[in-house]
Motif scaffolding. Structure first.
Motif, PDB file in Angstrom:
ATOM      1  N   HIS A 110       0.876  -1.178   0.000  1.00  0.00           N
ATOM      2  CA  HIS A 110       0.000   0.000   0.000  1.00  0.00           C
ATOM      3  C   HIS A 110       0.909   1.223   0.000  1.00  0.00           C
ATOM      4  CE1 HIS A 110       0.465   0.454   4.527  1.00  0.00           C
ATOM      5  NE2 HIS A 110       0.872  -0.779   4.306  1.00  0.00           N
ATOM      6  N   GLY A 111       0.923   1.913  -1.134  1.00  0.00           N
ATOM      7  CA  GLY A 111       1.873   3.005  -1.293  1.00  0.00           C
ATOM      8  C   GLY A 111       3.289   2.446  -1.302  1.00  0.00           C
ATOM      9  N   GLN A 132      -4.006   4.392   5.072  1.00  0.00           N
ATOM     10  CA  GLN A 132      -5.167   4.881   4.340  1.00  0.00           C
ATOM     11  C   GLN A 132      -5.070   4.624   2.844  1.00  0.00           C
ATOM     12  OE1 GLN A 132      -7.905   6.067   5.883  1.00  0.00           O
ATOM     13  NE2 GLN A 132      -6.801   5.489   7.757  1.00  0.00           N
ATOM     14  N   ARG A 133      -3.871   4.366   2.353  1.00  0.00           N
ATOM     15  CA  ARG A 133      -3.719   4.147   0.919  1.00  0.00           C
ATOM     16  C   ARG A 133      -4.265   2.781   0.522  1.00  0.00           C
ATOM     17  NH1 ARG A 133       2.220   6.517  -0.880  1.00  0.00           N
ATOM     18  NH2 ARG A 133       1.953   8.626  -0.034  1.00  0.00           N
TER      19      ARG A 133
END
Length: 255
Positions: free
Chosen positions: A188-189, A220-221
């Motif tokens: 994630h990211g 949050q990504r």
């Protein structure tokens, strides 16, 4: 009549093609290098198409690849290629640190001995769920890790949320009880979250690992890539056959 004539013509072309490649095989030792490069390219292109036909035929003529019954609410389920259809190369020696088995499966290890063999096998038992299995033969082993890495397809991460559970079912057959772990990796990211689950130590049978993404430490990504490692400890002098591997996901039930 027209259909019969077409069949006869196709058979004639097939015989001519077989004769052509048989003649090329006999003459290859005397062909100059430039024409030989062209011939090799033509042969590879032909082999790719033949492999496609063989894989499709094996998939249809082999045992039915029935997926197991999944939990209520399952919104994605996947059986990797090695357990669904015939590989172009049935066996390989894993001499390097990474050995590709298929587009979505690779073996990783750090053993310098080169005594690890992978072989696709045909499942023929009445209880087998998948048409094919994967056998891993390890002789001498002086490394610190050995793992099979499954790259999950894009639908696995599309719409993935913290409410999801990801589950892997593995049908194992081994000559000894072998400690093993499943590790889910989520990119994630720039970061990669990892969740590890121990697989029950057993010589054979169905084992299941589930990963609750609420505890994966995701930010949050959105998750853009996911892969699953099946890690085996102390694999020296061991044969492990994975009769089936199925990965699925479902939303966690609301409390």
């Amino acid at each position: 009549m027209a259909g019969r004539i077409g069949t006869l013509i196709n058979r004639w072309h097939l015989r001519r093609a077989a004769q052509h490649w048989a003649a090329q095989a006999e003459a290859v030792s005397g062909i100059e290098l430039a024409p030989l490069h062209r011939l090799r390219g033509e042969a590879k292109a032909m082999r790719r198409q033949i492999d496609r036909v063989l894989q499709a035929a094996e998939a249809r003529l082999g045992p039915v690849a029935a997926l197991p019954r999944m939990a209520l609410g399952t919104d994605w389920v996947w059986r990797p290629d090695v357990w669904r259809r015939a590989c172009r190369e049935a066996g390989v020696i894993a001499t390097g640190a990474r050995t590709a088995v298929s587009d979505d499966l690779a073996l990783y290890h750090d053993c310098p001995l080169g005594e690890i063999a992978l072989r696709q096998t045909r499942n023929r038992g009445e209880a087998d769920r998948a048409p094919f299995g994967l056998s891993l033969d390890v002789f001498g082993f002086q490394g610190s890790f050995l793992s099979l890495a499954l790259t999950l397809p894009e639908p696995a991460v599309s719409g993935l949320t913290l409410r999801h559970l990801i589950e892997v079912q593995v049908v194992i057959e081994s000559d000894v009880s072998l400690p093993a772990f499943a590790r889910l990796n989520l990119q994630h990211g720039p970061n990669v979250a990892q969740v590890v689950s121990a697989l029950p130590t057993m010589a054979s049978g169905l084992t299941v690992a589930a990963f609750d993404l609420a505890y994966a430490g995701l930010g949050q990504r959105p998750v853009t890539k996911a892969w699953l490692d099946l890690i085996f400890n102390d694999p020296a002098m061991t044969r492990v056959t994975l009769r089936d591997v199925v990965v699925s996901r479902r939303p966690r039930a609301e409390l």
